[in-house]
Design a protein around this motif. Structure first.
Motif, short mmCIF file in Angstrom:
data_model
loop_
_atom_site.label_atom_id
_atom_site.label_comp_id
_atom_site.label_asym_id
_atom_site.label_seq_id
_atom_site.Cartn_x
_atom_site.Cartn_y
_atom_site.Cartn_z
N ASP A 194 0.20 -8.75 -7.91
CA ASP A 194 0.72 -9.04 -9.26
C ASP A 194 1.61 -7.87 -9.69
OD1 ASP A 194 1.09 -9.27 -12.05
OD2 ASP A 194 -0.80 -10.35 -12.29
N VAL A 195 2.92 -8.06 -9.67
CA VAL A 195 3.84 -6.94 -9.91
C VAL A 195 3.73 -6.40 -11.33
CG1 VAL A 195 5.46 -7.61 -8.10
CG2 VAL A 195 5.72 -8.56 -10.40
N LYS A 196 3.48 -7.28 -12.30
CA LYS A 196 3.35 -6.81 -13.69
C LYS A 196 2.06 -6.02 -13.87
CE LYS A 196 4.56 -6.62 -18.08
NZ LYS A 196 3.38 -5.97 -18.68
N ALA A 197 0.97 -6.53 -13.33
CA ALA A 197 -0.30 -5.81 -13.42
C ALA A 197 -0.19 -4.47 -12.71
CB ALA A 197 -1.42 -6.65 -12.82
N ARG A 198 0.54 -4.44 -11.61
CA ARG A 198 0.74 -3.20 -10.87
C ARG A 198 1.51 -2.18 -11.72
NH1 ARG A 198 4.95 -1.10 -7.74
NH2 ARG A 198 4.26 0.27 -6.03
N ALA A 199 2.58 -2.62 -12.36
CA ALA A 199 3.38 -1.72 -13.20
C ALA A 199 2.57 -1.22 -14.39
CB ALA A 199 4.64 -2.43 -13.67
N ASP A 200 1.80 -2.11 -15.00
CA ASP A 200 0.94 -1.70 -16.12
C ASP A 200 -0.03 -0.61 -15.69
OD1 ASP A 200 2.17 -3.58 -17.74
OD2 ASP A 200 0.54 -5.04 -17.60
N GLU A 220 -0.70 -4.46 4.96
CA GLU A 220 -1.99 -4.77 4.31
C GLU A 220 -1.77 -5.77 3.18
OE1 GLU A 220 -5.01 -4.01 4.96
OE2 GLU A 220 -5.05 -2.15 6.12
N VAL A 221 -0.75 -5.52 2.37
CA VAL A 221 -0.40 -6.40 1.25
C VAL A 221 1.12 -6.44 1.16
CG1 VAL A 221 -2.51 -5.93 -0.08
CG2 VAL A 221 -0.48 -4.50 -0.42
N PRO A 222 1.69 -7.46 0.54
CA PRO A 222 3.14 -7.49 0.38
C PRO A 222 3.61 -6.25 -0.40
CG PRO A 222 2.19 -9.64 -0.13
CD PRO A 222 1.04 -8.68 0.00
N THR A 223 4.65 -5.61 0.11
CA THR A 223 5.17 -4.38 -0.50
C THR A 223 6.68 -4.49 -0.55
OG1 THR A 223 3.30 -3.15 0.46
CG2 THR A 223 5.19 -1.86 -0.37
N GLY A 224 7.21 -4.73 -1.74
CA GLY A 224 8.62 -5.03 -1.88
C GLY A 224 9.56 -3.95 -1.39
N TYR A 225 9.14 -2.69 -1.45
CA TYR A 225 10.02 -1.59 -1.07
C TYR A 225 9.76 -1.11 0.37
CZ TYR A 225 5.84 0.89 -2.73
OH TYR A 225 4.55 1.31 -2.95
N PHE A 226 8.94 -1.84 1.13
CA PHE A 226 8.63 -1.36 2.48
C PHE A 226 9.86 -1.29 3.37
CE2 PHE A 226 7.47 -1.99 6.93
CZ PHE A 226 6.66 -0.87 7.12
N LEU A 227 10.74 -2.27 3.25
CA LEU A 227 11.94 -2.27 4.10
C LEU A 227 12.75 -0.99 3.87
CD1 LEU A 227 13.51 -3.96 6.17
CD2 LEU A 227 14.78 -4.96 4.27
N ALA A 228 12.95 -0.62 2.60
CA ALA A 228 13.69 0.60 2.29
C ALA A 228 12.93 1.84 2.76
CB ALA A 228 13.96 0.69 0.79
N LEU A 229 11.60 1.77 2.74
CA LEU A 229 10.79 2.90 3.16
C LEU A 229 10.99 3.23 4.64
CD1 LEU A 229 8.63 5.00 2.38
CD2 LEU A 229 6.89 3.28 2.91
N THR A 230 11.36 2.23 5.45
CA THR A 230 11.58 2.51 6.88
C THR A 230 12.80 3.39 7.11
OG1 THR A 230 12.91 0.50 7.30
CG2 THR A 230 10.51 0.30 7.50
#
Length: 556
Positions: A498-504, A179-189
């Motif tokens: 937006d990774v920073k907005a996401r973390a906030d 749905e959206v880019p997800t940096g940890y998706f690869l590890a999630l598999t």
């Protein structure tokens, strides 16, 4: 998932914790007489215990720590994640990620199931769509919401599974669109819920699938040859595993032992090769230099059913100020020091401090001490008075609250300590109800509890692995707490690029949950353990399988 050691130092150490030899030695083998044929090499056997029967080993149904540990060795997903966090090939020998981060194309290696038939991309497609199928009723279906139309299909907004962003392009090529880019998706598999299953076998077994050792197909380094329910399991090296030559342990014998002192006695009698230390024995093994420590990732907390077992109790446990009174009434530091005695940390926040943030650990980028380490009886009384005023009653009218927990000896000791703190600082009676692990999970899922001492360990290295548990309709949210504001915060985190907005926003959500939610954090678990001499390569993880023996070896 607490200690006098520096948290930062331990965080660095735990990520690469691997055994070094210490403990009792097994007898050496007698040398062969000159001229004799050397004896055949004895199989290498690893023996340890777990605290309860695994409730389920179905890849798309399993939720508990024991099933996750077993699944790590019986099955294999697209990738594996090493103890240093590096993603390594699993069933997929290579992959590409599109420039926009939305499309993952996996190329599968030549591999077979335990019955000799090939593992194909169709098995992954079927497994992922089975995870998302509403009929499966998987508590972990939300792990598939990262996939395009995964949530829409699972929640009934669309009915055509071909619209889900998973497609086997051919037997060896799998395409997944997010749905959206997800940096940890690869590890999630690497997580059990996203593992492959073979459609013909699952359908042939029906409801009996994965209920017995012979009703499972295996594609991991081990197969299960015995499953003696409530007693033990036996795993043996899978001769069909693609990387079988790297597996050194031939046989794994796992006993189911609910009492930590019994497990300790088995270790000392030479029947187990490693064991977690009971609280009363920790200092002894610290003093003799044999104790080792690791964070297993688990956080333990009070989980309230805001509706209670009946409306009368629901009036109290459903009140946020009543729950906060509990938060200030418990002495977290005393609990970990005097009851657990294993170096665990008092949890003053919800998100595990070991998890990654944007550029550093989340806890370093967003420090928080929401609740105190020590009890604050005055503050606890203040919140209790507020709650009683809002409910319109007095302390003598507060009913006994049922405290649900597991049936282990450690759970009993912990429950009694909490019971005393609540009685002393709030004047409220907790009635302890101890049940087997599997039954405790069933009662939680049915909402048949007031207050449960629950725990959660991370499935991947991101705060979301804790935060998305409590959204409206969440597969693990059996608390009755439904908060649209919180759910909207989590949805924002899952859709923004937006990774920073996401973390906030995750930090904002964490504070909101602690202020308004159905949980009260108590401690982050650290375990003390010992092992026999000759055991090497066993990894203790804080994400995924707690005991990883894929690279273990043992000499006796």
């Amino acid at each position: 998932m607490k200690r006098s050691l520096s948290l930062v130092l331990v965080m660095l150490l735990v990520l690469s914790l691997v055994l070094t030899a210490c403990g009792p030695k097994a007898p050496a083998e007698e040398p062969a007489t000159p001229g004799e044929e050397p004896a055949a090499q004895e199989p290498k056997v690893l023996r340890f215990s777990i605290g309860a029967e695994p409730p389920a080993l179905d890849q798309q149904i399993a939720t508990d720590t024991y099933a996750i540990m077993l699944g790590h060795h019986l099955y294999e997903g697209l990738v594996r994640v090493a103890d240093n966090g590096q993603v390594t090939p699993g069933m997929a020998e290579s992959w590409e990620i599109s420039e926009d981060g939305l499309t993952y194309t996996f190329h599968l290696r030549d591999a077979v199931w335990s019955d000799g038939k090939p593992v194909t991309a169709h098995d992954f497609e079927y497994g992922l769509k089975r995870l998302l199928d509403p009929a499966t009723a998987s508590e972990y279906a939300f792990q598939g919401y990262y996939i395009k139309n995964g949530e829409a299909y699972n929640t009934g907004k669309i009915s055509d599974p071909s619209q889900i962003g998973v497609k086997a392009l051919d037997d060896k090529t799998l395409e997944i669109t997010l749905e959206v880019p997800t940096g940890y998706f690869l590890a999630l598999t690497n997580f059990i819920s996203l593992f492959p299953v073979r459609q013909d076998f699952v359908e042939a077994q029906g409801t009996a699938y994965a209920s017995e050792a012979d009703k499972i197909l295996y594609n991991g380094p081990y197969v299960m040859t015995e499953w003696r329910h409530e007693d033990g399991l036996v795993l043996e090296k899978n001769p069909n595993y693609w990387n079988k030559d790297a597996i050194k342990i031939d046989r794994v014998e796992i006993a189911i032992v609910t009492d930590s002192n019994t497990a300790m006695s088995m270790y000392e009698a030479g029947d187990l090769d490693f064991v977690n230390l009971p609280p009363a024995r920790v200092q002894e093994f610290v003093d003799n230099g044999q104790a080792k420590f690791y964070y297993d990732g688990a956080e333990f907390y009070f989980q309230f059913n805001v509706k209670g077992r009946n409306p009368e109790i629901g009036k109290f446990v459903g009140n946020a100020n009543f729950r906060k009174a509990f938060a200030y009434a418990i002495d977290r530091q005393n609990f970990v020091d005097a009851v657990l005695k294993n170096g665990s940390d008092a949890a003053t926040r919800y998100v595990l401090p070991l998890l990654a943030g944007v550029n550093d650990l989340f806890a370093k980028e967003y420090p928080l001490e929401f609740y105190p380490k020590n009890a604050d009886p005055a503050k606890a009384k203040e919140y209790l008075d507020k709650a009683l005023a809002e409910i319109g009653t007095t302390i003598d009218k507060v009913p006994a609250i049922e405290y649900l927990t597991d049936d282990s000896d450690t759970a009993r000791t912990s429950a009694e300590a909490i019971q005393d703190m609540i009685a002393k600082n709030l004047g409220i009676k907790l009635e302890i109800k101890q049940v087997p692990f599997k039954q405790r999970l069933e009662l939680m899922n049915k909402g048949e509890y007031d207050l449960v001492f629950a725990g959660w360990g991370p499935d991947y290295d991101d705060p979301m692995t804790y935060l998305d548990l409590w959204v409206i309709g969440g597969g693990h949210n059996n608390t009755g707490w439904e908060d649209q504001t919180y759910t909207d915060m989590i949805n924002f985190c899952k859709t923004t690029a937006d990774v920073k907005a996401r973390a906030d926003k995750m930090f904002e959500a964490e504070k909101y949950l602690l202020e308004n939610g159905p949980i009260v954090p108590v401690y982050f678990r650290r375990r003390a353990w010992v092992h026999v001499d000759g055991l090497t390569g066993l990894v203790k993880n804080f994400i995924g399988a707690e005991n990883d023996f894929m690279n273990a070896d043992i000499t006796r």
